[in-house]
Design an enzyme around this catalytic site. Structure first.
Site, PDB file in Angstrom:
ATOM      1  N   GLU A  54      33.270  39.014  46.010  1.00 42.60           N
ATOM      2  CA  GLU A  54      34.414  39.711  45.002  1.00 42.60           C
ATOM      3  C   GLU A  54      34.884  40.124  43.947  1.00 42.60           C
ATOM      4  O   GLU A  54      34.604  39.920  43.171  1.00 42.60           O
ATOM      5  CB  GLU A  54      35.432  38.003  45.466  1.00 42.60           C
ATOM      6  CG  GLU A  54      36.767  38.373  45.671  1.00 42.60           C
ATOM      7  CD  GLU A  54      37.545  38.515  44.238  1.00 42.60           C
ATOM      8  OE1 GLU A  54      37.880  39.784  44.238  1.00 42.60           O
ATOM      9  OE2 GLU A  54      37.730  37.958  44.124  1.00 42.60           O
ATOM     10  N   CYS A 103      42.398  40.709  40.603  1.00 38.99           N
ATOM     11  CA  CYS A 103      41.682  41.686  40.952  1.00 38.99           C
ATOM     12  C   CYS A 103      42.607  42.291  42.099  1.00 38.99           C
ATOM     13  O   CYS A 103      42.645  43.524  42.698  1.00 38.99           O
ATOM     14  CB  CYS A 103      40.423  41.018  41.775  1.00 38.99           C
ATOM     15  SG  CYS A 103      40.819  39.400  42.682  1.00 38.99           S
ATOM     16  N   GLU A 141      40.103  51.010  39.085  1.00 31.54           N
ATOM     17  CA  GLU A 141      40.795  48.821  38.289  1.00 31.54           C
ATOM     18  C   GLU A 141      40.906  49.905  37.220  1.00 31.54           C
ATOM     19  O   GLU A 141      39.520  49.085  36.197  1.00 31.54           O
ATOM     20  CB  GLU A 141      40.267  48.384  38.976  1.00 31.54           C
ATOM     21  CG  GLU A 141      40.563  46.706  38.561  1.00 31.54           C
ATOM     22  CD  GLU A 141      39.645  45.454  38.916  1.00 31.54           C
ATOM     23  OE1 GLU A 141      38.159  45.703  39.566  1.00 31.54           O
ATOM     24  OE2 GLU A 141      40.429  45.507  39.815  1.00 31.54           O
ATOM     25  N   LYS A 181      27.520  29.975  36.430  1.00 28.77           N
ATOM     26  CA  LYS A 181      27.323  30.418  34.661  1.00 28.77           C
ATOM     27  C   LYS A 181      28.523  31.062  34.902  1.00 28.77           C
ATOM     28  O   LYS A 181      29.451  32.164  35.225  1.00 28.77           O
ATOM     29  CB  LYS A 181      26.591  31.557  34.968  1.00 28.77           C
ATOM     30  CG  LYS A 181      26.651  32.166  33.748  1.00 28.77           C
ATOM     31  CD  LYS A 181      26.018  33.687  33.319  1.00 28.77           C
ATOM     32  CE  LYS A 181      26.557  34.354  33.738  1.00 28.77           C
ATOM     33  NZ  LYS A 181      28.193  34.500  32.745  1.00 28.77           N
TER      34      LYS A 181
HETATM   35  O1  TXE Z   1      32.819  41.994  34.543  1.00 33.47           O
HETATM   36  P1  TXE Z   1      31.487  41.631  35.031  1.00 33.47           P
HETATM   37  P2  TXE Z   1      33.621  42.616  33.226  1.00 33.47           P
HETATM   38  C1  TXE Z   1      36.780  43.952  36.755  1.00 33.47           C
HETATM   39  C2  TXE Z   1      37.359  44.823  35.764  1.00 33.47           C
HETATM   40  C3  TXE Z   1      37.250  44.763  34.394  1.00 33.47           C
HETATM   41  C4  TXE Z   1      35.605  45.160  34.672  1.00 33.47           C
HETATM   42  C5  TXE Z   1      34.488  44.755  34.129  1.00 33.47           C
HETATM   43  O2  TXE Z   1      37.616  45.886  36.363  1.00 33.47           O
HETATM   44  O3  TXE Z   1      37.147  45.411  33.444  1.00 33.47           O
HETATM   45  O4  TXE Z   1      35.324  44.296  36.379  1.00 33.47           O
HETATM   46  O5  TXE Z   1      35.420  43.288  33.185  1.00 33.47           O
HETATM   47  C6  TXE Z   1      28.544  38.624  34.869  1.00 33.47           C
HETATM   48  N1  TXE Z   1      23.690  39.878  36.706  1.00 33.47           N
HETATM   49  N2  TXE Z   1      36.680  43.347  37.170  1.00 33.47           N
HETATM   50  O6  TXE Z   1      32.729  43.614  32.449  1.00 33.47           O
HETATM   51  O7  TXE Z   1      30.165  42.508  34.134  1.00 33.47           O
HETATM   52  C7  TXE Z   1      29.071  38.015  33.465  1.00 33.47           C
HETATM   53  O8  TXE Z   1      28.455  37.675  32.324  1.00 33.47           O
HETATM   54  C8  TXE Z   1      24.602  38.510  37.029  1.00 33.47           C
HETATM   55  C9  TXE Z   1      37.204  42.538  38.557  1.00 33.47           C
HETATM   56  O9  TXE Z   1      33.364  41.289  32.290  1.00 33.47           O
HETATM   57  O10 TXE Z   1      31.400  42.200  37.020  1.00 33.47           O
HETATM   58  C10 TXE Z   1      30.187  37.411  34.144  1.00 33.47           C
HETATM   59  O11 TXE Z   1      29.758  36.306  34.270  1.00 33.47           O
HETATM   60  N3  TXE Z   1      25.386  38.098  36.329  1.00 33.47           N
HETATM   61  C11 TXE Z   1      37.424  40.869  38.761  1.00 33.47           C
HETATM   62  C12 TXE Z   1      30.613  38.047  36.055  1.00 33.47           C
HETATM   63  O12 TXE Z   1      29.555  38.466  36.379  1.00 33.47           O
HETATM   64  C13 TXE Z   1      26.196  39.484  35.374  1.00 33.47           C
HETATM   65  C14 TXE Z   1      36.964  39.742  37.216  1.00 33.47           C
HETATM   66  C15 TXE Z   1      32.117  39.086  35.376  1.00 33.47           C
HETATM   67  O13 TXE Z   1      31.298  40.195  34.855  1.00 33.47           O
HETATM   68  C16 TXE Z   1      25.403  40.160  35.288  1.00 33.47           C
HETATM   69  C17 TXE Z   1      36.340  40.331  36.161  1.00 33.47           C
HETATM   70  C18 TXE Z   1      23.725  40.429  35.881  1.00 33.47           C
HETATM   71  N4  TXE Z   1      24.033  41.780  36.070  1.00 33.47           N
HETATM   72  C19 TXE Z   1      36.110  41.789  35.824  1.00 33.47           C
HETATM   73  N5  TXE Z   1      26.341  41.534  35.368  1.00 33.47           N
HETATM   74  C20 TXE Z   1      38.099  40.475  39.563  1.00 33.47           C
HETATM   75  N6  TXE Z   1      37.680  40.644  40.961  1.00 33.47           N
HETATM   76  O14 TXE Z   1      38.399  39.877  39.947  1.00 33.47           O
HETATM   77  C21 TXE Z   1      27.344  41.017  34.093  1.00 33.47           C
HETATM   78  N7  TXE Z   1      27.221  39.444  35.456  1.00 33.47           N
END
Ligand code: TXE
Length: 478
Positions: free
Chosen positions: A251, A285, A379, A175
């Site tokens: 991660e 990240c 972050e 996904k």
């Molecule tokens: O992340 P999400 P977001 C951090 C970064 C950013 C913040 C929010 O600080 O500003 O996270 O970003 C899926 N069950 N990083 O809101 O929500 C979602 O659809 C299953 C760090 O975009 O974590 C997407 O595919 N899946 C980072 C993925 O999770 C779920 C990279 C990431 O989205 C879900 C990105 C749920 N309940 C953001 N909720 C890194 N580590 O590199 C969301 N998703």
């Protein structure tokens, strides 16, 4: 506008209920692609297809060389389609094209090639036992892998998960993030073209909570969950994994400290420090978003860093000259803007940067910030760095470790003893000395604390994506 469907059982399909959404180009701030919006029904179809392909299909039963050849063919197709694949990520989330097309696509191909070869060349332990028995280890595929990818390196991070999962004989439901869906559908199309059997790599689009993401992580037919994203989401996914007793690899975010000692090669330190925080417009990240500089060189470092930040080219990410594009989405822009707007009220000072046009934030340098401010602890995931002075090595280590995150850190020094000493004391999954971003795919990758659970890379990925089985044979009878 082109339409991108789910890819389930070798077919590109719309959602069962016909739902769709727009992918927004964050530079032009307008839709550029239509995408199927998945729900629990689509996830269920995909998991069933992956399960059938795992239980009955050829993929898990193929020889490692044959499976590896498919992954190498897919890598070749990515490389040949680098322009199109790179542009997909750039239009979806605003990454400068020189980073998506010239770097990420080739790194994605390298992920596929590396894990294909790593699986093929991997050895397993054999244990001749004093009792006259012989024990050996088999690394068997785990089953159906749920891979949830973020939007900051859409293609590259999808393949970082998909490649080892597939190389070890699993089937996958991927996904992608809702802000960067297009390259995942294209990856699955190319996988079919490379000869991957139907149902082996499935893609379901959709959002996270109450949508495809949640449905996937809660599905009882899943055997592994690998996730990259926010720490808060990681906690939710870990709970879903616990409910089904499914191993999970997380991660998560980071707040990388970059420690520059007075004996550092200053030009090298500035060059890497700029890359560490402004690559991909800070949406990394691993970003070195807190720089600690030893006092004797603090002013000189600041002057050089600010000059380099101000020289960066901001603009259309499709333009090869652009180094800083927009933030990936309006929602994310609002988050980063919030940090920019609160610098002064939090006690800091902006030396250069600030808000740009549209959803752009210019390379921003903040000084005089109290270490307890959100800018130093949370972050931000944007092109904003806080630079602070320090006096002693002990103080530098304490400042660097003063965070709930622990993904990575950087050290710049020409003193070999100090390099080893400080690397050992930093609380982080990766420490770079006098460099940044250099990766060996055999090395462990992951973080401590809020940065995640588990490690991937090389044999660490093997441990996660397989079920190691011990076989003990009685060899003493004649
Ligand atoms: O992340 P999400 P977001 C951090 C970064 C950013 C913040 C929010 O600080 O500003 O996270 O970003 C899926 N069950 N990083 O809101 O929500 C979602 O659809 C299953 C760090 O975009 O974590 C997407 O595919 N899946 C980072 C993925 O999770 C779920 C990279 C990431 O989205 C879900 C990105 C749920 N309940 C953001 N909720 C890194 N580590 O590199 C969301 N998703």
């Amino acid at each position: 506008m082109d339409f991108y469907g789910h890819v389930i059982d070798g077919e590109e399909v719309p959602s069962a209920d016909g739902a769709e959404f727009d992918s927004i180009d964050p530079y032009r701030r307008e839709p550029w692609a239509r995408v199927a919006l998945g729900s629990a029904a689509d996830v269920d179809r995909a998991v069933r297809a992956a399960r059938r392909a795992f239980d009955e299909g050829p993929w898990p039963r193929m020889g490692l060389a044959e499976r590896g050849a498919v992954l190498h063919r897919l890598a070749g197709l990515l490389e040949r389609n680098a322009e199109e694949m790179g542009l997909s990520d750039t239009r979806d989330m605003g990454k400068p094209i020189t980073q998506s097309r010239d770097n990420d696509v080739f790194r994605a191909a390298a992920n596929l090639r590396f894990f294909a070869d790593h699986a093929r060349l991997s050895t397993a332990e054999t244990l001749p036992m004093d009792s006259g028995h012989h024990a050996y280890t088999r690394f068997e595929p785990a089953g159906v892998v749920a891979a949830i990818a973020p939007w900051n390196y859409p293609l590259m991070l999808a393949t970082w998960k998909v490649a080892p999962a597939l190389a070890w004989g699993n089937t996958v439901v991927l996904k992608p993030a809702e802000d960067s869906p297009v390259s995942a559908t294209k990856l699955a199309r190319l996988a079919l073209e490379a000869g991957m059997p139907p149902g082996v790599l499935n893609v379901v689009h959709g959002r996270g909570p109450d949508s495809a993401g949640q449905a996937l992580t809660e599905h009882p037919g899943i055997d592994r969950i690998t996730f990259t994203g926010a720490s808060s989401t990681g906690r939710v996914i870990a709970r879903a994994a616990a409910a089904n007793l499914v191993p999970v690899s997380l991660e998560l975010g980071g707040k990388g400290a970059n420690v520059v000692f007075a004996d550092a090669d200053l030009a090298n330190a500035v060059e890497w420090s700029i890359k560490a925080v402004y690559t991909n417009t800070g949406q990394v990240c691993l970003a070195g978003s807190r720089i600690y500089v030893q006092r004797p060189i603090y002013e000189e470092f600041l002057a050089r860093f600010v000059a380099a930040a101000e020289a960066m080219v901001i603009g259309d990410p499709c333009d090869a000259a652009t180094q800083i594009g927009p933030l990936a989405s309006e929602q994310h822009y609002r988050k980063v803007r919030g940090y920019v707007e609160t610098v002064e009220s939090a006690g800091g000072k902006i030396l250069t940067g600030g808000l740009g046009d549209g959803w752009t934030v210019r390379p921003t340098v903040v000084v005089d910030m109290p270490q307890t401010a959100p800018h130093c602890t949370e972050e931000i995931f944007g092109p904003l760095v806080v630079i602070s002075p320090f006096d002693t090595e002990q103080e530098a280590v304490e400042l660097a470790n003063n965070t709930r995150y622990g993904l990575n850190a950087m050290v710049f020094t020409e003193n070999l003893h100090r390099a080893h000493r400080v690397s050992a004391r930093l609380r982080a999954g990766t420490v770079w000395v006098n460099c940044f971003f250099i990766r060996d795919l055999r090395a462990p990758f992951g973080g401590v604390g809020d940065s995640g659970v588990g490690r991937e890379g090389g044999s660490f990925s093997r441990e996660f994506f397989t079920e190691p089985k011990a076989v003990i044979i009685d060899v003493k009878r004649d």
